[in-house]
Design an enzyme around this catalytic site. Structure first.
Site, short mmCIF file in Angstrom:
data_model
loop_
_atom_site.label_atom_id
_atom_site.label_comp_id
_atom_site.label_asym_id
_atom_site.label_seq_id
_atom_site.Cartn_x
_atom_site.Cartn_y
_atom_site.Cartn_z
N GLU A 107 18.82 40.31 27.22
CA GLU A 107 19.04 41.29 26.14
C GLU A 107 20.39 41.06 25.46
OE1 GLU A 107 19.07 41.72 29.29
OE2 GLU A 107 20.55 43.18 29.97
N CYS A 151 19.33 41.99 36.13
CA CYS A 151 20.61 42.18 36.81
C CYS A 151 20.60 43.42 37.74
CB CYS A 151 21.73 42.22 35.78
SG CYS A 151 23.28 41.61 36.42
N HIS A 179 21.08 38.27 31.71
CA HIS A 179 20.81 39.32 30.71
C HIS A 179 20.19 38.75 29.45
CE1 HIS A 179 23.04 42.58 32.70
NE2 HIS A 179 23.85 41.64 33.11
#
Ligand code: GLN
Length: 197
Positions: free
Chosen positions: A178, A80, A176
């Site tokens: 994560e 991002c 994302h």
């Protein structure tokens, strides 16, 4: 192999958590300055606010060392805001002042092009050669990849939109990984780094 997470701003804890079970604790580094970077063999660039992260990179004395490491083929997984910082070009948008970029990845991005914070969504992302089927991609004020140049190749798609690219040892994702509690992309990226070494 020492694996770093650039720890200046953004979703640093989330990347750190995603690396649990993938990289032993002692091989993980929070990168806050040049000495940390020097020990790092592969780096995660988190999401956050690209203009802020760019300023903090500069303040930490990391801009030049990181540019050198990137030129030298440092493996990076950028998500991002991290992807924005590596892009060759940022297309005009209504997002205000754009950050300077390292220009490592031959793509053009437009910031915040999937909508505002409240328009965040999760979409089913197809990733090249990722075992286990589609990846749950979390998009939060994500950049849109408008152009993929000769130096980069598509790695991930949301429908027919490219949402991830690879450029040599660098992976850049508009979403994302994560944040989805699915460590497959962290693991796959590090497996490719391991094979290159
Ligand atoms: N919109 C942010 C920027 O342009 C990126 C958002 C994110 O990393 N989730 O920097």
């Amino acid at each position: 192999m020492k694996v770093g997470v650039l720890a200046l701003q953004g979703d640093v804890p989330e990347h750190w958590r995603a690396l649990r079970g993938v990289v032993p604790e002692g091989d993980r580094i929070l990168v806050r300055g040049p000495a940390d970077l020097a020990r790092t063999d592969a780096l995660f660039l988190p999401g956050g606010e690209s203009t802020t992260i760019a300023r903090l990179i500069e303040d930490a004395g990391l801009w030049h060392p990181l540019a050198l490491r990137l030129a030298d083929g440092l493996p990076v997984l950028a998500t991002c805001a991290g992807l924005i910082l590596l892009a060759r070009e940022i297309a005009p948008s209504a997002s205000g002042r754009d950050p300077p970029t390292f220009g490592t990845v031959d793509i053009t991005v437009r910031r915040n092009d999937y909508g505002a914070q409240r328009e965040s969504f999760e979409g089913s992302v197809r990733v090249d050669r990722l075992p286990g089927g589609p990846f749950p991609g979390v998009f939060i004020r994500s950049p849109r990849i408008l152009r993929v140049g000769h130096g980069a190749s598509p790695l991930a798609w949301l429908g027919d939109q490219v949402v991830g690219v690879r450029a040599g040892p660098v992976w850049g994702l508009a979403f994302h990984p994560e944040l989805s509690g699915d460590p497959r992309l962290h693991r796959q990226f590090l497996a490719t780094v391991g094979r290159r070494r």
